[in-house]
Structure formats: C-alpha cells, structure tokens
Design an enzyme around this catalytic site. Structure first.
Site, PDB file in Angstrom:
ATOM      1  N   CYS A 149       0.594  -0.791   0.208  1.00 54.77           N
ATOM      2  CA  CYS A 149       0.135   0.073  -0.209  1.00 54.77           C
ATOM      3  C   CYS A 149       0.855   1.522  -0.143  1.00 54.77           C
ATOM      4  O   CYS A 149       0.421   2.013  -0.938  1.00 54.77           O
ATOM      5  CB  CYS A 149      -1.207   0.234   1.007  1.00 54.77           C
ATOM      6  SG  CYS A 149      -0.307  -0.325   2.493  1.00 54.77           S
ATOM      7  N   HIS A 286      -2.096   1.613   7.101  1.00 55.57           N
ATOM      8  CA  HIS A 286      -2.334   1.740   6.219  1.00 55.57           C
ATOM      9  C   HIS A 286      -1.804   2.539   4.440  1.00 55.57           C
ATOM     10  O   HIS A 286      -2.306   3.750   5.763  1.00 55.57           O
ATOM     11  CB  HIS A 286      -3.935   0.929   6.252  1.00 55.57           C
ATOM     12  CG  HIS A 286      -3.799   0.648   4.488  1.00 55.57           C
ATOM     13  ND1 HIS A 286      -3.878  -0.081   3.297  1.00 55.57           N
ATOM     14  CD2 HIS A 286      -5.333   1.604   3.402  1.00 55.57           C
ATOM     15  CE1 HIS A 286      -4.236  -0.838   2.484  1.00 55.57           C
ATOM     16  NE2 HIS A 286      -5.587   0.628   2.914  1.00 55.57           N
ATOM     17  N   ASN A 306      -8.092   4.142  -2.197  1.00 56.04           N
ATOM     18  CA  ASN A 306      -7.142   2.878  -1.548  1.00 56.04           C
ATOM     19  C   ASN A 306      -6.786   2.251  -3.182  1.00 56.04           C
ATOM     20  O   ASN A 306      -7.127   1.998  -3.733  1.00 56.04           O
ATOM     21  CB  ASN A 306      -8.359   1.577  -0.844  1.00 56.04           C
ATOM     22  CG  ASN A 306      -8.022   1.158   0.002  1.00 56.04           C
ATOM     23  OD1 ASN A 306      -6.727   1.048   0.671  1.00 56.04           O
ATOM     24  ND2 ASN A 306      -8.768   0.563   0.831  1.00 56.04           N
TER      25      ASN A 306
END
Length: 338
Positions: A149, A286, A306
């Site tokens: 990520c 994240h 995302n």
C-alpha cells in the site's frame, strides 16, 4: 487518545460480548440472501469471493470461522453507525480472513511521524473539490495479497502531480518502487516517508507500469539507464494536520492528491458510506491517497482512493468524515513536487 480510538476500544471490547451468529440479512447487495453462520448459509459468500468449497478441508474450516466472526463484527459496527450517511459494514473479499490475517496481509504501512503543520490556511476554498474531475487521478488499483500500500500511495501522488503539470496521465510502476526502495521491505511493508526520501535522494526515474508490471510480490530491482525516460521526484513535504483539516483541504487543492497513512483495521468489512467516528486500533497501518473532499452535505468528508480493487467500498474509494482526525487521516500527510 485520538478521536475515533475510544470507539475502537469499545468495539474491540464489545466483540467479546456478541453471541453466536444469528440469521440476519447479509449486508451485501450482491449476495442479498439470509445467512445463519453455518457452512451451508455461508457457502454462496465463499463462491462470490472465489474461496475453496472443500467443506472438509482445514482451510475451508478456517475460512468458515472467519466468516462467522465477521457476522459478529458487522452487527457491532453497524450498531454504532446509525447517523445519516453512516458507513455500512458487511461481507467483503476480506471477511473470511481473521483480523490478524487481514492485518498481516494488507495493513503493512509503517507509522510515520511528521511535524505539525504551521503554515497559513488558504482562504476561499471551494465547498467541493475532486481531482478526479480534472482527469488527473488514475483508476483504482489492486495490491492483492502483498503489503505494498505504501508504494501505491506514493505512486498515486506522483502520477497525479505529473498529470497536473500538463503531462498525459499515466500509471507509473509500483513494482519499481516495491523492488528498488531499499529502505523498505517490499511486500512485507514499508513507509511513505522512507520511499519518498529514497526517491528524492536517488532521483530515480519511475517508468510506466507497462514497462515494469506489477507482480504482487517482491522482486529483484531492475535498473534503467540515466537517459531512460521517466518521472523523478524533486521534493516532498510531510506534515501532521490533526486539528487543522481545513488547512489540509488547502494543501490538497494547492499541491494535488495527498499520500497519507491511516488506521484501517475496521475497513476489512467496509461497504460504503461515510466513516464518521470509529476505527479499531491505536496505530496507523495503511497508506492511501486523498484525492478530494466534499463539504456540501450534512457530513463533510474526504474522498480517499484505496488500493484494494474497484469492487471494495465505494468503487474502490472510502469516504471519511472531515474533522476529528477520523482513522488518523491527518496524522501524516505528504505532498510531492516534481
């Protein structure tokens, strides 16, 4: 304790008090059927998310237990999401994972610290702003079962700022950063700040994804000659905007999409709507990309891209209430300069 964490503590404590899964409506428009927590009741969900159907295998049993635990989480999360436009929680492609498996596979961003923002707020900001409207945000990507990520967040910011500067929008290589950012650990996790510092120090030119495709696993760094075309980072800033989210809105408008580190434990079961008050751990874990905001409705919110594919959340996006530093969205905010 930052805003939202108190609710997270209550949620974590409450999960232990929720009884066995009951027959209830599954919060998934695609599934749209009853579920009772049994193997038969949850079998359609396993098929929907391409899980093995061997009901007697140890793996299948473990996944079934994960889905049964998910039913409990959904009930509790939805019970405190009752205000207008609240986030809704239900079965996702991650719901058959235990919370530990989910964190280990997908939440691998290191917590970054940044100085408090001390600049001036920009006056006269628009009530709504979305960089997607200017065609400078690439489509949602899927990191798959790789803790990358942090690389997707950095790449997302760089390719957008490159397009804002007048170049054609092009997906840059996440795999190049994953393989070559020696200060990070590839699919085992990494830090936005370390990746940006590496890019600034080395002046590595990032090539298009078509030249260095994503493989969802760490590989050997492929080097290109200095004359090879690519996009290099000139500089970046990183600040803590907690308590100053209006100033963060100005940073977004002025600088472009922002790479941020958030607390995303409760996102395992997120279906859509605006997250307004709870996340479920005490640490950021994240990395995502803030591409816009909307303050025109009753609940102002950030628009966040995302890297879990377009079938997750709001077509790959999550909306987070502006104000209160929900999910730690303002703790570490990076803007890039090319």
């Amino acid at each position: 304790m930052r805003a939202g964490r108190l609710f997270g503590v209550l949620i974590a404590a409450g999960l232990a008090l929720v009884g066995p899964p009951l027959c209830r409506s599954v919060s998934s428009e695609e599934t749209g059927r009853e579920c009772n927590g049994s193997a038969a009741g949850l079998k359609p969900l396993r098929r929907q998310f391409h899980r093995p159907d061997e009901e007697n295998s140890a793996e299948s049993h473990r996944r079934l237990l994960g889905l049964q635990e998910a039913v409990k989480r959904h009930a509790l999360l939805n019970s405190v999401s009752t205000t207008p436009q609240s986030a809704k929680y239900g079965f996702t492609q991650f719901s058959d994972l235990s919370q530990e498996e989910f964190k280990d596979l997908y939440l691998r961003a290191s917590t970054d610290r940044a100085p408090l923002f001390s600049g001036l707020k920009i006056e006269g900001l628009p009530a709504k702003f979305d960089w997607r409207d200017k065609a400078v945000v690439a489509p949602v990507q899927n990191q798959q079962a790789c803790g990358s990520c942090w690389a997707f967040s950095v790449i997302g910011a760089m390719q957008s700022v490159h397009a804002i500067g007048g170049s054609q929008l092009e997906q840059l290589s996440v795999q190049q950063v994953l393989d070559c950012s020696f200060r990070n650990e590839g699919c085992n996790g990494g830090s936005i700040s370390k990746a940006l510092s590496w890019l600034k120090q080395t002046r590595v030119k990032l090539v298009p994804q078509s030249e260095y495709p994503y493989k969802a696993k760490t590989g050997i760094c492929h080097f290109f000659s200095p004359s090879h075309a690519g996009v290099a980072l000139m500089n970046f800033t990183a600040h803590d905007f907690s308590g100053q989210e209006v100033a963060m809105m100005g940073e977004l408008v002025q600088r472009g999409p922002l790479a941020v580190v958030v607390d995303a434990v409760s996102w395992q079961d997120y279906l859509g709507g605006i997250i307004q008050h709870h996340c479920s751990s005490q640490y950021s874990n994240h990395a995502v990309l803030v591409v816009g905001y909307d303050t025109t409705g009753d609940i102002p919110y950030w628009i966040v891209q995302n890297s879990w594919g377009a079938t997750w959340g709001n077509e790959g996006y999550v909306y987070i209430k502006i104000g209160g530093n929900i999910c730690g969205i303002a703790d570490y905010v990076a803007a890039v300069f090319l």
